[in-house]
Scaffold this motif. Structure first.
Motif, PDB file in Angstrom:
ATOM      1  N   MET A 148      51.243  48.586  50.006  1.00 48.15           N
ATOM      2  CA  MET A 148      50.701  47.596  49.075  1.00 48.15           C
ATOM      3  C   MET A 148      51.789  47.177  48.089  1.00 48.15           C
ATOM      4  O   MET A 148      52.641  47.973  47.703  1.00 48.15           O
ATOM      5  N   ALA A 149      51.754  45.918  47.688  1.00 50.34           N
ATOM      6  CA  ALA A 149      52.766  45.376  46.777  1.00 50.34           C
ATOM      7  C   ALA A 149      52.705  46.055  45.413  1.00 50.34           C
ATOM      8  O   ALA A 149      51.690  46.647  45.036  1.00 50.34           O
ATOM      9  N   ASP A 150      53.809  45.970  44.678  1.00 49.30           N
ATOM     10  CA  ASP A 150      53.839  46.510  43.322  1.00 49.30           C
ATOM     11  C   ASP A 150      52.902  45.709  42.422  1.00 49.30           C
ATOM     12  O   ASP A 150      52.728  44.499  42.604  1.00 49.30           O
ATOM     13  N   PRO A 151      52.303  46.365  41.437  1.00 49.79           N
ATOM     14  CA  PRO A 151      51.364  45.653  40.564  1.00 49.79           C
ATOM     15  C   PRO A 151      52.067  44.670  39.633  1.00 49.79           C
ATOM     16  O   PRO A 151      53.189  44.923  39.183  1.00 49.79           O
ATOM     17  N   VAL A 152      51.367  43.551  39.370  1.00 51.00           N
ATOM     18  CA  VAL A 152      51.828  42.614  38.346  1.00 51.00           C
ATOM     19  C   VAL A 152      51.563  43.204  36.968  1.00 51.00           C
ATOM     20  O   VAL A 152      52.405  43.165  36.078  1.00 51.00           O
TER      21      VAL A 152
ATOM     22  N   ILE B  44      43.712  56.742  31.774  1.00 48.76           N
ATOM     23  CA  ILE B  44      43.309  55.777  32.800  1.00 48.76           C
ATOM     24  C   ILE B  44      44.530  55.163  33.476  1.00 48.76           C
ATOM     25  O   ILE B  44      45.468  54.700  32.804  1.00 48.76           O
ATOM     26  N   ASP B  45      44.522  55.146  34.818  1.00 47.97           N
ATOM     27  CA  ASP B  45      45.484  54.379  35.602  1.00 47.97           C
ATOM     28  C   ASP B  45      44.731  53.226  36.263  1.00 47.97           C
ATOM     29  O   ASP B  45      43.708  53.442  36.930  1.00 47.97           O
ATOM     30  N   PHE B  46      45.239  52.020  36.055  1.00 48.49           N
ATOM     31  CA  PHE B  46      44.582  50.826  36.578  1.00 48.49           C
ATOM     32  C   PHE B  46      45.662  49.790  36.870  1.00 48.49           C
ATOM     33  O   PHE B  46      46.594  49.630  36.084  1.00 48.49           O
ATOM     34  N   GLU B  47      45.553  49.116  38.013  1.00 46.74           N
ATOM     35  CA  GLU B  47      46.582  48.141  38.333  1.00 46.74           C
ATOM     36  C   GLU B  47      46.007  46.888  38.984  1.00 46.74           C
ATOM     37  O   GLU B  47      44.981  46.933  39.666  1.00 46.74           O
ATOM     38  N   VAL B  48      46.697  45.771  38.714  1.00 44.53           N
ATOM     39  CA  VAL B  48      46.327  44.463  39.249  1.00 44.53           C
ATOM     40  C   VAL B  48      47.447  44.010  40.170  1.00 44.53           C
ATOM     41  O   VAL B  48      48.608  43.905  39.747  1.00 44.53           O
ATOM     42  N   ILE B  49      47.093  43.728  41.431  1.00 44.94           N
ATOM     43  CA  ILE B  49      48.070  43.341  42.449  1.00 44.94           C
ATOM     44  C   ILE B  49      47.984  41.837  42.690  1.00 44.94           C
ATOM     45  O   ILE B  49      46.888  41.274  42.767  1.00 44.94           O
TER      46      ILE B  49
ATOM     47  N   SER C 212      48.020  27.489  31.513  1.00 45.66           N
ATOM     48  CA  SER C 212      49.416  27.910  31.350  1.00 45.66           C
ATOM     49  C   SER C 212      49.941  28.668  32.561  1.00 45.66           C
ATOM     50  O   SER C 212      50.831  29.495  32.440  1.00 45.66           O
ATOM     51  N   ARG C 213      49.360  28.382  33.737  1.00 41.50           N
ATOM     52  CA  ARG C 213      49.810  29.012  34.985  1.00 41.50           C
ATOM     53  C   ARG C 213      49.796  30.536  34.862  1.00 41.50           C
ATOM     54  O   ARG C 213      50.814  31.210  35.064  1.00 41.50           O
ATOM     55  N   ALA C 214      48.637  31.057  34.539  1.00 45.54           N
ATOM     56  CA  ALA C 214      48.493  32.503  34.398  1.00 45.54           C
ATOM     57  C   ALA C 214      48.764  33.205  35.717  1.00 45.54           C
ATOM     58  O   ALA C 214      48.515  32.677  36.793  1.00 45.54           O
ATOM     59  N   ARG C 215      49.272  34.421  35.635  1.00 47.20           N
ATOM     60  CA  ARG C 215      49.531  35.243  36.822  1.00 47.20           C
ATOM     61  C   ARG C 215      48.426  36.253  37.043  1.00 47.20           C
ATOM     62  O   ARG C 215      48.242  36.763  38.146  1.00 47.20           O
ATOM     63  N   VAL C 216      47.713  36.585  35.953  1.00 47.54           N
ATOM     64  CA  VAL C 216      46.580  37.506  36.021  1.00 47.54           C
ATOM     65  C   VAL C 216      45.401  36.847  35.312  1.00 47.54           C
ATOM     66  O   VAL C 216      45.542  36.355  34.194  1.00 47.54           O
TER      67      VAL C 216
ATOM     68  N   GLN D 103      46.828  31.874  46.324  1.00 43.90           N
ATOM     69  CA  GLN D 103      48.043  31.365  45.690  1.00 43.90           C
ATOM     70  C   GLN D 103      48.858  32.489  45.043  1.00 43.90           C
ATOM     71  O   GLN D 103      49.918  32.229  44.466  1.00 43.90           O
ATOM     72  N   GLY D 104      48.337  33.737  45.125  1.00 47.21           N
ATOM     73  CA  GLY D 104      49.108  34.875  44.626  1.00 47.21           C
ATOM     74  C   GLY D 104      48.709  35.379  43.258  1.00 47.21           C
ATOM     75  O   GLY D 104      49.388  36.251  42.703  1.00 47.21           O
ATOM     76  N   MET D 105      47.622  34.872  42.711  1.00 44.87           N
ATOM     77  CA  MET D 105      47.187  35.358  41.405  1.00 44.87           C
ATOM     78  C   MET D 105      46.501  36.710  41.550  1.00 44.87           C
ATOM     79  O   MET D 105      45.818  36.982  42.534  1.00 44.87           O
ATOM     80  N   GLY D 106      46.673  37.579  40.549  1.00 46.15           N
ATOM     81  CA  GLY D 106      45.943  38.832  40.492  1.00 46.15           C
ATOM     82  C   GLY D 106      44.685  38.648  39.665  1.00 46.15           C
ATOM     83  O   GLY D 106      44.737  38.078  38.568  1.00 46.15           O
ATOM     84  N   LEU D 107      43.554  39.098  40.181  1.00 37.37           N
ATOM     85  CA  LEU D 107      42.272  38.870  39.521  1.00 37.37           C
ATOM     86  C   LEU D 107      41.579  40.186  39.189  1.00 37.37           C
ATOM     87  O   LEU D 107      41.616  41.136  39.979  1.00 37.37           O
ATOM     88  N   VAL D 108      40.956  40.226  38.019  1.00 32.91           N
ATOM     89  CA  VAL D 108      40.100  41.345  37.619  1.00 32.91           C
ATOM     90  C   VAL D 108      38.704  40.784  37.410  1.00 32.91           C
ATOM     91  O   VAL D 108      38.521  39.828  36.649  1.00 32.91           O
ATOM     92  N   TYR D 109      37.720  41.369  38.089  1.00 36.04           N
ATOM     93  CA  TYR D 109      36.356  40.830  38.071  1.00 36.04           C
ATOM     94  C   TYR D 109      35.411  41.886  37.524  1.00 36.04           C
ATOM     95  O   TYR D 109      35.213  42.936  38.132  1.00 36.04           O
TER      96      TYR D 109
END
Length: 501
Positions: free
Chosen positions: A1-5, A24-29, A159-163, A191-197
């Motif tokens: 799996m890719a490295d987290p943003v 807590i460990d939490f990551e967005v890819i 603003s072209r967010a990445r997450v 498109q490559g954005m990382g999302l948290v839902y």
């Protein structure tokens, strides 16, 4: 799996002696959508605020592209490409769509004035990219709640967010609008954005997310690819018991029980078809159907909050000239769909909100002492386990689930014979839902007749003794016993000629 943003490592947060998050460990890819689940108070909001600079961690760190990142506040997080769409809107109703989308980021002319032409053009381009069909010159006060939600999303992505972090984004959306939102989220993910839902609706999580992280009491209890989970495993991680244990056993009315509420050719405002319906003491009846099918309009007509024609009988007596006040006095109570607009006094205290519809109960004329307010409200705090520092604080400071508990408790202070509940568990976590279900079943066993309107089919199936399905304002089917299934309800609700999903 890719490295987290974006990642949280060893994240811990304490408020005084109260530790709300622990290691807590939490990551967005990039290109993945992770569901963040848990009961109200599990620590979800705190984790989001730590990752976006609202709070400073007690221990641990935030990593952006693998490097430590310290945000002095949300503006710095946004500048770094982390956007949040909150459950509570931050739009301004008097401004246009374009002005809201680019608020505090308006394009300027050489003289420092707002470049109106470019503002409109940039807004049109952004809305087109997102597939949002809105007029950029329309003011927000002319939009539906769902359209205002789309403006919030466009604002977050200007603003072209990445997450992108979304907190209960579908709470006020119809099925069609939810489908549209999900198409947008899938496009953003591709498109490559990382999302948290963040959502309490498990069906949505399984439909739109690729991964899941469950919090309980400040700890991660389970995390991994969504394909490794089913509803039972998610619920067990959140509350420590299976989905089947959430719903108490069904009972139904006593044999030969007479109707306490009867609708005879009732026509709700707008000229919908006439409705015949009966509620008996001791039963929970579901009213299912797609958004726009007429469920809420029917309940409001019965309660006297909307115009109608036709007959209503309450306890075998004709009940005409209905108003909300007369209904409450007669033992007919209603929980409205939109608690913030129609149920709460947001700036008033928890105690005052609780006593609002029973001010005359056991009080001197036009007076209810603060001591009596507090005594009454403490009873609902204890009964429903409302999380509140003290009952004198504004109810707006409570989570949505705890606000809902107060409103349900307030209804019960009137000792109703009939309860009309419109989306009673909207925005409520799984554990609180279980408390509400147990309360409703206990009330039914005590002889209360209950009508539940819910968009969550699993709730209708698990809770209700009978289910009426509405379509285009008409009751088109009644399901009983084993016929009450999610597939059975949807087959009727979405049949040809039915309302838009």
């Amino acid at each position: 799996m890719a490295d987290p943003v974006l990642a949280a490592r060893g994240m811990t947060k304490s408020f005084g002696s109260n530790e709300v998050l622990r290691n807590i460990d939490f990551e967005v890819i990039a290109g993945r959508n992770i569901a963040l689940c848990g009961e109200n108070g599990a620590g979800k909001s705190t984790l989001i605020k730590l990752m976006t600079g609202v709070y400073t961690p007690t221990a641990g760190e935030v990593l952006l592209d693998g490097a430590p990142a310290v945000f002095a506040g949300p503006k710095e997080a946004i500048a770094a490409g982390i956007a949040v769409v909150h459950q509570e809107f931050s739009t301004i109703s008097a401004l246009t769509v374009a002005e809201n989308v680019f608020l505090e980021k308006e394009p300027r002319t050489r003289l420092g004035l707002v470049d109106r032409r470019r503002l409109r053009r940039d807004c049109v381009d952004l809305l087109r990219q997102l597939g949002i069909d809105l007029d950029p010159d329309t003011t927000l006060d002319r939009l539906s709640v769902a359209e205002a939600q789309m403006v919030e999303i466009a604002k977050a992505l200007r603003s072209r967010a990445r997450v992108l972090i979304l907190d209960e984004p579908t709470a006020v959306l119809s099925h069609r609008e939810i489908d549209h939102l999900f198409r947008i989220l899938r496009d953003l993910r591709e498109q490559g954005m990382g999302l948290v839902y963040v959502s309490h609706r498990l069906d949505e999580i399984f439909e739109v997310c690729t991964d899941i992280c469950v919090l309980k009491d400040g700890d991660v209890t389970s995390a991994g690819p969504i394909g490794d989970y089913d509803h039972d495993r998610v619920v067990a991680a959140m509350v420590g018991r299976s989905l089947g244990e959430l719903f108490p056993p069904k009972s139904g009315p006593a044999e030969g029980a007479e109707a306490v509420l009867s609708l005879r050719g009732l026509v709700a405002e707008g000229g919908a078809p006439p409705v015949d319906l009966v509620l008996r003491p001791g039963e929970i009846v579901g009213l299912a159907g797609l958004v726009g099918s007429g469920r809420t309009e029917l309940a409001l007509a019965v309660f006297g909050a909307a115009r109608s024609s036709g007959g209503v009988e309450l306890a075998n007596a004709t009940y005409g000239k209905r108003t909300p006040g007369r209904s409450l006095a007669a033992g007919l109570a209603m929980l409205t769909e939109d608690r913030k607009t129609d149920g709460l006094f947001p700036d008033a205290s928890v105690a005052w909100n609780f006593a609002a519809s029973t001010l005359g109960k056991g009080a001197r004329p036009l007076a209810l002492s603060p001591q009596e307010e507090e005594r009454r409200s403490r009873s609902v705090v204890e009964r429903f386990k409302v999380v509140v520092d003290h009952v004198g604080q504004p109810i707006s400071a409570l989570s949505g689930g705890n606000q809902q508990k107060v409103l349900i408790g307030r209804l019960l202070e009137n000792a109703p014979r009939v309860l009309l509940l419109d989306e009673p568990t909207r925005g409520v976590d799984v554990a609180t839902k279980a408390e509400i279900y147990r309360t409703l079943r206990r009330l039914a066993e005590e002889g209360v007749a209950i009508l539940v309107i819910s968009s969550e089919l699993i709730e209708v199936v698990g809770l209700c003794d009978r289910v009426h399905v509405m379509r285009d304002g008409a009751l088109v089917a009644e399901l009983i016993g084993d016929a009450i299934t999610e597939d059975g309800i949807m087959a009727v609700a979405a049949a040809a000629g039915g309302g838009a999903p």
